[in-house]
Write a protein that holds these residues in place. Structure first.
Motif, PDB file in Angstrom:
ATOM      1  N   VAL A   1      26.934 -18.590  11.393  1.00 27.81           N
ATOM      2  CA  VAL A   1      26.871 -19.125  10.032  1.00 27.81           C
ATOM      3  C   VAL A   1      27.584 -20.469   9.966  1.00 27.81           C
ATOM      4  N   LEU A   2      28.758 -20.519  10.569  1.00 24.13           N
ATOM      5  CA  LEU A   2      29.509 -21.785  10.570  1.00 24.13           C
ATOM      6  C   LEU A   2      28.663 -22.895  11.195  1.00 24.13           C
TER       7      LEU A   2
ATOM      8  N   ALA B   1      25.393 -22.926  11.371  1.00 24.72           N
ATOM      9  CA  ALA B   1      24.236 -23.181  10.523  1.00 24.72           C
ATOM     10  C   ALA B   1      24.585 -24.085   9.342  1.00 24.72           C
ATOM     11  N   ILE B   2      25.804 -23.971   8.850  1.00 25.39           N
ATOM     12  CA  ILE B   2      26.154 -24.836   7.722  1.00 25.39           C
ATOM     13  C   ILE B   2      26.841 -26.118   8.190  1.00 25.39           C
ATOM     14  N   GLY B   3      26.795 -26.388   9.480  1.00 26.40           N
ATOM     15  CA  GLY B   3      27.156 -27.725   9.952  1.00 26.40           C
ATOM     16  C   GLY B   3      28.488 -27.869  10.664  1.00 26.40           C
TER      17      GLY B   3
ATOM     18  N   PRO C   1      22.807 -20.591  16.604  1.00 26.09           N
ATOM     19  CA  PRO C   1      22.865 -20.447  15.150  1.00 26.09           C
ATOM     20  C   PRO C   1      21.662 -19.682  14.594  1.00 26.09           C
TER      21      PRO C   1
ATOM     22  N   LEU D   1      18.154 -24.983  13.438  1.00 30.50           N
ATOM     23  CA  LEU D   1      18.974 -23.949  14.066  1.00 30.50           C
ATOM     24  C   LEU D   1      18.423 -23.631  15.452  1.00 30.50           C
TER      25      LEU D   1
ATOM     26  N   ARG E   1      24.501 -30.546   8.133  1.00 23.22           N
ATOM     27  CA  ARG E   1      25.540 -30.702   7.120  1.00 23.22           C
ATOM     28  C   ARG E   1      25.009 -31.297   5.817  1.00 23.22           C
TER      29      ARG E   1
END
Ligand code: ADP
Ligand code: MG
Lengths: 445, 221
Positions: free
Chosen positions: A317-318, A320-322, A438, B54, B82
């Motif tokens: 998750v970390l 995946a959110i960048g 990810p 991903l 991001r």
């Protein structure tokens, strides 16, 4: 909420697990610290013993036992062969003799005591009986060719308190008296006493540092050889080499010269033997230190491995959110640092508590290395031990010195160990983190 | 805004080749709420993972604002995730030991939003998705499924993404709650100028969408 903050909080996510890991890790850190201190203690002792080793070699006739005599004395011819060898800076010859009431008008400064009397009853030999049917122990007389070497004179020190030293190379009837024998016989500088039927003049009085020395008499070698009818005879030889590095080769050369006739012993040999138990303790401590550090690393390694596997999805998750790999790895390193630092604090406390008992046990088991024990003759041996303990502070002193320094060292090494363990323990988990795809977080189960 | 061409993704699974996404091409304009439907195993999640960078496709191109993300290096991809993408997952995927508000703050930390702005923005986003202030500091475990998904949507929107990708966002919710969540996503697409692609197999939800893509065995039909 920063990265450090998150790592810190994560360390306490599972309180029971954190507590147990902290405790186990603390034990291994405490163990490392104790072993480190033990290592330092033993090393300090080894260094001390090593630095106290002189570059001297003692040559004595095979089988001779100090003042008891026995064996064939060395002759000046043999001595001259040795003095011709290379790398010898000093050479001192001595001749031991004992004065009984037949030989001298001196009264012994040493009371026989019950031990002396028993020795006599058991036929222990050359004691002397006086007019009352009582006896006094004989007076020890040493002839020396060099007063600057004292290790063979049975003294702990040679401090002239009255008069002055004689010329050891001369053939004069002069003597240095230990302070108690001088007192007992009311002798001062320039007084005379009788020995072997001749008048001997008192050149000086000395403080020898122990009872035995203060009851003894020193004379020039040649004078004693003449008086005791042992011209050209030597009961032992002390050789000083020009450096500690040539000690072994000189020793070998002397052995080659004298063969079976003499025991040729250097302090180095003795010291090495005496140091063996210390070396063993050092080796054990070293292995234990390694073992404890490795155990600590494995504990934190397995813990981090477990945590990383458990939080695989979270890592995904970390990502995946960048979050970058580095950011995630750093967060886990912070977490493992928190665990190890906490453990080191507990470990330092445990180490502090158990350090002294362990070091004390260690100190009790480290015998003061007996540098003199295998030297020829008990007299000689005793003398060297006395010198040794005069120069070298004992194990207990060493221990005290080390314990004084432990406080700061303990903290420093504790922190170093913690950082080392945390870094080593985080390396593979970090690699695993980088491998988490990810896309895995899309899977729902 | 989004242009996908000949996109394929193959997996090697137990020595067998699985074509999860097969030669897919489509386009989505800005600010549109579109839906991908299809049976389980048809390749919907795989397609979303490719769109959100991903995973790397086996072939094809994905152009977001005319930039092909397939050709981007790792550093640029991290920036892409991001700044351009917001993800919403079926099982919410909130960080369990962070509070609702900290979960929303997290992506802003990566983009360097100032400390004071983060909290302010997170509070605003949470309010927009209907989380009341008394729940800001709750851990996910103390929120209902619907609430968790709302927080997840707020987190997805934290860095004002160009594209929100939602993989079965209502899959774990009852139909009433699911409807509310979909309305929320649709509303956001209108007001925020954000393109939204949601995966679902709920025909009711699909009807709300402007565009529907139907996946079958990795291909669009
Ligand atoms: N990492 C993977 N390795 C091997 N096969 C995979 C992997 N991910 C997905 N697949 C396969 O690709 C196909 C599509 O999967 P997925 O995209 O999850 O479908 P959906 O989301 O539509 O249910 C399935 O046959 C699945 O087994
Ligand atoms: Mg899926």
């Amino acid at each position: 909420m920063s990265l450090i903050n998150r790592g810190f909080r994560n360390a306490f996510r599972n309180v029971i697990r954190t507590a147990s890991i902290t405790f186990i890790l603390a034990l291994s850190i405490a163990m490392s610290l104790i072993m480190l201190m033990s290592l330092k203690t033993v090393q300090a002792k080894i260094d001390e013993v090593k630095s106290s080793i002189g570059n001297t070699i003692v040559v004595s006739p095979a089988g001779i036992r100090g003042f008891e005599g026995g064996g064939e004395l060395l002759t000046e011819i043999e001595v001259s062969k040795i003095s011709a060898l290379l790398n010898i800076s000093k050479l001192s010859k001595i001749l031991n003799a004992r004065l009984t009431t037949d030989d001298t008008n001196l009264k012994s400064a040493i009371e026989a005591g019950s031990f002396g009397r028993r020795t006599r009853i058991n036929g222990g030999g050359q004691t002397q009986v006086n007019a009352d049917g009582d006896f006094t122990p004989p007076i020890m007389l040493t002839g020396t060719s060099d007063l600057s070497i004292t290790s063979n004179l049975n003294v702990s020190q040679l401090e002239i308190t009255q008069g002055e030293k004689f010329d050891a190379g001369s053939d004069q009837n002069v003597a240095l008296l230990g302070k108690t024998i001088a007192e007992k016989n009311s002798l001062v500088v320039d007084s005379t006493f009788k020995a072997f039927g001749e008048d001997i003049k008192v050149a000086g009085i000395f403080e020898g540092g122990n009872t035995f020395a203060n009851g003894s008499v020193l004379m020039p070698l040649k004078a004693l050889q003449r008086l005791s009818d042992q011209v050209d005879q030597v009961s032992s030889l002390t050789v000083q080499t020009n450096s500690i590095d040539t000690l072994a080769s000189v020793q070998t050369a002397i052995k080659a010269q004298l063969g079976d006739k003499a025991d040729v012993i250097s302090q180095q040999e003795n010291a090495e033997e005496a140091l063996q138990p210390l070396q063993n303790i050092k080796t054990i401590s070293l292995y234990s230190l390694f073992g404890a550090l490795v155990a600590g690393s494995i504990i934190i390694f397995l813990t981090m491995l477990m945590i990383v596997r458990e939080r695989r999805r979270e890592i995904g998750v970390l990502k995946a959110i960048g979050a970058s790999n580095l950011k995630i790895v750093n967060q886990f390193v912070v977490e493992s640092m928190v665990l190890t630092l906490m453990s080191s604090v507990v470990g330092m406390i445990l180490g502090g508590i158990f350090n002294n008992p362990v070091l004390n046990v260690l100190a009790k088991n480290i015998k003061e290395p007996d540098l003199g024990s295998s030297f020829a003759g008990p007299g000689l041996g005793r003398a060297i031990v006395r010198i040794g303990s005069g120069l070298v502070p004992g194990v207990q002193d060493t221990l005290r010195n080390i314990q004084a320094a432990v406080g700061f060292d303990l903290i420093l090494y504790g922190l170093l160990a913690a950082i080392l363990i945390a870094v080593v323990g985080s390396a593979l988990p970090a690699f695993l983190i980088s491998k988490v795809r990810p896309a895995e977080v899309m899977r729902s189960e | 805004m989004l242009k996908v061409e000949n996109l394929s993704k193959e997996f090697q699974s137990a020595g067998q080749k699985v074509v999860a996404v097969n030669q897919v091409s489509f386009e989505v304009p800005t600010g549109v709420f579109s839906v991908i439907i299809g049976k389980s195993g048809s390749g919907k999640s795989t397609l979303l993972a490719l769109l959100g960078a991903l995973d790397k496709p086996t072939s094809g191109s994905i152009k977001v604002d005319n930039e092909d993300i397939v050709k981007m290096g790792d550093k640029k991809l991290i920036q892409y995730r991001r700044k351009k993408i917001g993800f919403v997952f079926q099982n919410y995927n909130l960080i369990p030991n962070l509070s609702a508000v900290d979960n929303v703050i997290l992506p802003m930390e990566f983009t360097g939003v100032s400390r004071s702005r983060r909290r302010e923005k997170a509070a605003k986003l949470l309010a927009q998705v209907g989380i009341t202030e008394d729940k800001f500091n709750r851990k996910p475990s103390r929120l209902s499924g619907g609430e968790q998904q709302r927080v997840a949507i707020a987190r997805a929107l934290a860095n004002q993404p160009r594209l929100v990708l939602a993989d079965e966002p209502t899959g774990n919710l009852d139909s009433a709650t699911g409807e509310v969540i979909i309305k929320l996503l649709k509303h956001l697409a209108y007001t925020k100028d954000t393109t939204i692609i949601a995966v679902t197999h709920d025909d009711g939800i699909a009807r709300e969408a402007k565009q529907i893509f139907h996946l079958q065995d990795g291909s669009l039909v």
